[in-house]
Design a protein around this motif. Structure first.
Motif, mmCIF file in Angstrom:
data_model
loop_
_atom_site.group_PDB
_atom_site.id
_atom_site.type_symbol
_atom_site.label_atom_id
_atom_site.label_comp_id
_atom_site.label_asym_id
_atom_site.label_seq_id
_atom_site.Cartn_x
_atom_site.Cartn_y
_atom_site.Cartn_z
ATOM 1 N N ARG A 75 0.834 -1.208 0.000
ATOM 2 C CA ARG A 75 0.000 0.000 0.000
ATOM 3 C C ARG A 75 0.867 1.256 0.000
ATOM 4 N NH1 ARG A 75 -4.645 1.900 4.378
ATOM 5 N NH2 ARG A 75 -4.842 4.002 3.551
ATOM 6 N N LEU A 126 -0.505 -10.601 -2.231
ATOM 7 C CA LEU A 126 -1.566 -9.915 -2.975
ATOM 8 C C LEU A 126 -2.553 -10.864 -3.621
ATOM 9 C CD1 LEU A 126 0.383 -6.917 -4.549
ATOM 10 C CD2 LEU A 126 -1.400 -6.832 -2.801
ATOM 11 N N HIS A 137 -6.234 -6.289 2.161
ATOM 12 C CA HIS A 137 -5.906 -6.778 0.828
ATOM 13 C C HIS A 137 -6.733 -6.047 -0.225
ATOM 14 C CE1 HIS A 137 -6.664 -9.498 -2.606
ATOM 15 N NE2 HIS A 137 -5.418 -9.877 -2.446
ATOM 16 N N ASP A 138 -8.039 -5.933 -0.011
ATOM 17 C CA ASP A 138 -8.914 -5.273 -0.984
ATOM 18 C C ASP A 138 -8.569 -3.795 -1.111
ATOM 19 O OD1 ASP A 138 -10.155 -7.688 -1.328
ATOM 20 O OD2 ASP A 138 -11.942 -7.185 -0.165
ATOM 21 N N GLN A 141 -5.560 -3.423 -3.373
ATOM 22 C CA GLN A 141 -5.929 -3.622 -4.773
ATOM 23 C C GLN A 141 -6.642 -2.393 -5.325
ATOM 24 O OE1 GLN A 141 -4.661 -5.948 -6.335
ATOM 25 N NE2 GLN A 141 -4.891 -7.985 -5.455
ATOM 26 N N ARG A 142 -7.523 -1.794 -4.531
ATOM 27 C CA ARG A 142 -8.230 -0.581 -4.984
ATOM 28 C C ARG A 142 -7.245 0.567 -5.180
ATOM 29 N NH1 ARG A 142 -12.176 -2.385 -1.250
ATOM 30 N NH2 ARG A 142 -11.331 -1.007 0.364
ATOM 31 N N HIS A 144 -4.113 0.332 -6.150
ATOM 32 C CA HIS A 144 -3.422 0.115 -7.420
ATOM 33 C C HIS A 144 -4.317 0.487 -8.591
ATOM 34 C CE1 HIS A 144 -0.802 -2.708 -10.083
ATOM 35 N NE2 HIS A 144 -0.371 -1.461 -10.117
ATOM 36 N N LEU A 145 -5.597 0.111 -8.518
ATOM 37 C CA LEU A 145 -6.531 0.459 -9.595
ATOM 38 C C LEU A 145 -6.702 1.970 -9.688
ATOM 39 C CD1 LEU A 145 -9.332 -2.247 -9.318
ATOM 40 C CD2 LEU A 145 -7.821 -1.849 -11.263
ATOM 41 N N ARG A 168 -9.412 -3.303 -14.407
ATOM 42 C CA ARG A 168 -9.261 -4.447 -13.509
ATOM 43 C C ARG A 168 -8.653 -5.642 -14.239
ATOM 44 N NH1 ARG A 168 -14.489 -5.787 -10.001
ATOM 45 N NH2 ARG A 168 -13.021 -7.409 -9.379
ATOM 46 N N ALA A 171 -4.932 -4.882 -14.700
ATOM 47 C CA ALA A 171 -4.209 -5.075 -13.441
ATOM 48 C C ALA A 171 -4.053 -6.553 -13.122
ATOM 49 C CB ALA A 171 -4.946 -4.361 -12.301
ATOM 50 N N GLY A 172 -5.094 -7.341 -13.404
ATOM 51 C CA GLY A 172 -5.004 -8.781 -13.172
ATOM 52 C C GLY A 172 -3.977 -9.446 -14.068
ATOM 53 N N GLY A 175 -0.514 -8.667 -12.719
ATOM 54 C CA GLY A 175 -0.186 -9.511 -11.581
ATOM 55 C C GLY A 175 0.130 -10.937 -11.998
#
Length: 214
Positions: A75, A126, A137-138, A141-142, A144-145, A168, A171-172, A175
């Motif tokens: 983060r 992650l 965790h969520d 991820q938000r 990064h988005l 999304r 980003a996936g 990863g």
């Protein structure tokens, strides 16, 4: 036979004073240094406390587990990157959303290659599904988005639902390419190709709505 009870992990405390922020930041910096040189095996909470010059109780107050500590590191990295993008400190040559995001993610991947221990640890956490740190965790991820959204659409950009979902997907794919490179399933060139290819999705025209059959 009764199933063993699952021990709940306390939620991380949030710093409120400058001194608390300083201690928390020292823990994060120390953890990053230990991880860089020795990998996850070197990231022991007692060693973190000693090197950061704080009590072990303080470490566990802000980071109830090693995974909480790793997620906080992720983060913090995204927060610093977002601040740099918002200040205009990151120059990107791309003229389209896909080109800008692709250029940024390829730079991020290059940085990951220079720090393989940190990359491996953060990639693992992650994709974790432990409910004890699902909220953190969520949130990471938000973050990064949100970073990719600002890069793609600007500070005031408000992408629609489809554009957000494409981000999304991108980003996936990033990863996944990173994890496959770590595992030796992709070469660095192959991972870069997958990242660049996924980013092209951001420049495709909106999909036609699917109408129900008459």
């Amino acid at each position: 036979m009764k199933a063993p009870a699952v021990r709940a992990v306390a939620a991380p405390a949030q710093p409120r004073t400058p001194a608390q922020y300083d201690r928390r930041d020292r823990v994060l910096a120390t953890a990053s240094a230990l991880l860089t040189t020795g990998g996850e095996d070197a990231l022991q909470m007692k060693r973190v406390a000693e090197d950061a010059r704080v009590s072990l109780a303080t470490v566990y107050r802000y980071f109830p587990s090693k995974d909480h500590l790793l997620l906080a590191m992720a983060r913090a990295r995204f927060e610093r990157a977002l601040a740099r993008v918002q200040r205009g400190d990151i120059d990107l040559d791309g003229t389209t959303p896909g080109q800008r995001v692709g250029e940024y993610l390829l730079r991020e991947f290059a940085a990951q290659q220079r720090q393989p221990h940190i990359t491996s640890a953060l990639a693992r956490v992650l994709v974790g599904t432990n409910p004890d740190y699902r909220e953190t965790h969520d949130e990471v991820q938000r973050m990064h988005l949100r970073l990719l959204c600002v890069i793609a659409h600007g500070h005031d950009g408000a992408p629609g639902y489809e554009a957000w979902m494409v981000l999304r997907v991108v980003a996936g794919c990033f990863g996944s390419a990173t994890r496959n490179w770590i595992a030796g399933l992709l070469s660095a060139d192959e991972a870069r190709f997958e990242i660049a290819l996924a980013c092209r999705l951001l420049d495709l025209p909106p999909a036609e709505p699917v109408l129900p059959a008459p």
